[in-house]
Design a protein around this motif. Structure first.
Motif, PDB file in Angstrom:
ATOM      1  N   SER A   1     -61.775 -34.302 -42.188  1.00  0.00           N
ATOM      2  CA  SER A   1     -61.638 -35.406 -43.153  1.00  0.00           C
ATOM      3  C   SER A   1     -60.372 -35.277 -43.983  1.00  0.00           C
ATOM      4  CB  SER A   1     -62.851 -35.463 -44.080  1.00  0.00           C
ATOM      5  OG  SER A   1     -63.993 -35.850 -43.376  1.00  0.00           O
ATOM      6  N   GLU A   2     -60.040 -34.052 -44.377  1.00  0.00           N
ATOM      7  CA  GLU A   2     -58.828 -33.827 -45.167  1.00  0.00           C
ATOM      8  C   GLU A   2     -57.586 -34.169 -44.353  1.00  0.00           C
ATOM      9  OE1 GLU A   2     -56.607 -33.174 -48.442  1.00  0.00           O
ATOM     10  OE2 GLU A   2     -58.791 -33.211 -48.364  1.00  0.00           O
ATOM     11  N   LYS A   3     -57.573 -33.768 -43.083  1.00  0.00           N
ATOM     12  CA  LYS A   3     -56.431 -34.095 -42.219  1.00  0.00           C
ATOM     13  C   LYS A   3     -56.341 -35.606 -42.023  1.00  0.00           C
ATOM     14  CE  LYS A   3     -53.000 -33.257 -39.470  1.00  0.00           C
ATOM     15  NZ  LYS A   3     -51.716 -32.759 -39.958  1.00  0.00           N
ATOM     16  N   ALA A   4     -57.487 -36.267 -41.826  1.00  0.00           N
ATOM     17  CA  ALA A   4     -57.505 -37.726 -41.665  1.00  0.00           C
ATOM     18  C   ALA A   4     -56.903 -38.406 -42.894  1.00  0.00           C
ATOM     19  CB  ALA A   4     -58.932 -38.213 -41.426  1.00  0.00           C
TER      20      ALA A   4
ATOM     21  N   TRP B   1     -55.400 -41.832 -41.587  1.00  0.00           N
ATOM     22  CA  TRP B   1     -56.213 -42.240 -40.443  1.00  0.00           C
ATOM     23  C   TRP B   1     -57.157 -43.391 -40.761  1.00  0.00           C
ATOM     24  CZ3 TRP B   1     -55.764 -41.549 -35.472  1.00  0.00           C
ATOM     25  CH2 TRP B   1     -56.846 -41.802 -34.641  1.00  0.00           C
ATOM     26  N   HIS B   2     -57.695 -43.409 -41.963  1.00  0.00           N
ATOM     27  CA  HIS B   2     -58.719 -44.407 -42.313  1.00  0.00           C
ATOM     28  C   HIS B   2     -58.137 -45.698 -42.875  1.00  0.00           C
ATOM     29  CE1 HIS B   2     -61.786 -41.581 -41.290  1.00  0.00           C
ATOM     30  NE2 HIS B   2     -61.318 -40.699 -42.147  1.00  0.00           N
ATOM     31  N   LYS B   3     -56.835 -45.888 -42.713  1.00  0.00           N
ATOM     32  CA  LYS B   3     -56.231 -47.134 -43.196  1.00  0.00           C
ATOM     33  C   LYS B   3     -56.626 -48.330 -42.337  1.00  0.00           C
ATOM     34  CE  LYS B   3     -52.354 -45.063 -45.591  1.00  0.00           C
ATOM     35  NZ  LYS B   3     -50.912 -44.912 -45.681  1.00  0.00           N
ATOM     36  N   LYS B   4     -57.146 -48.068 -41.151  1.00  0.00           N
ATOM     37  CA  LYS B   4     -57.688 -49.152 -40.329  1.00  0.00           C
ATOM     38  C   LYS B   4     -59.034 -48.734 -39.769  1.00  0.00           C
ATOM     39  CE  LYS B   4     -55.876 -48.748 -35.692  1.00  0.00           C
ATOM     40  NZ  LYS B   4     -54.992 -49.313 -34.687  1.00  0.00           N
ATOM     41  N   GLN B   5     -59.813 -49.715 -39.357  1.00  0.00           N
ATOM     42  CA  GLN B   5     -61.157 -49.476 -38.837  1.00  0.00           C
ATOM     43  C   GLN B   5     -61.100 -48.619 -37.577  1.00  0.00           C
ATOM     44  OE1 GLN B   5     -63.821 -50.567 -40.421  1.00  0.00           O
ATOM     45  NE2 GLN B   5     -65.408 -50.077 -38.963  1.00  0.00           N
ATOM     46  N   ARG B   6     -61.933 -47.592 -37.506  1.00  0.00           N
ATOM     47  CA  ARG B   6     -62.004 -46.699 -36.341  1.00  0.00           C
ATOM     48  C   ARG B   6     -63.442 -46.611 -35.854  1.00  0.00           C
ATOM     49  NH1 ARG B   6     -56.591 -45.261 -35.119  1.00  0.00           N
ATOM     50  NH2 ARG B   6     -55.523 -45.062 -37.099  1.00  0.00           N
TER      51      ARG B   6
END
Length: 91
Positions: free
Chosen positions: A63-66, A71-76
């Motif tokens: 989660s920290e790396k994401a 990473w979470h700037k768009k829906q995954r």
């Protein structure tokens, strides 16, 4: 040894090597694999840990790396299921 198996339907095709690298940075994470069925596109994410690894610490590292890479700037997509197993035998 314990194993985490996540089922993906379908397996994301984007580059997620960073997930494996972030997980393996946690002491006690032995290895991790992403597998895909070329016929269906479905896949598995399998990781192996020493018995004393806190899996929540592994998830926190990922989660920290994401967060660091946005990473979470768009829906995954998320896995359909996730199960923790105790490894009975290996060779």
């Amino acid at each position: 040894m314990i194993a985490r198996v996540a089922v993906w339907k379908p397996m994301p095709g984007d580059d997620r090597q960073w997930v494996i690298d972030a997980a393996k940075a946690v002491p006690g994470v032995l290895d991790a694999y992403h597998l895909i069925d070329p016929g269906t596109g479905n896949g598995l994410s399998i990781a192996f840990f020493e018995d004393d690894v806190d899996i929540s610490a592994v998830k926190a590292a990922i989660s920290e790396k994401a967060k660091d890479i946005g990473w979470h700037k768009k829906q995954r997509p998320a896995p359909e299921s996730e199960t923790i197993y105790r490894v009975l035998r290996h060779g």
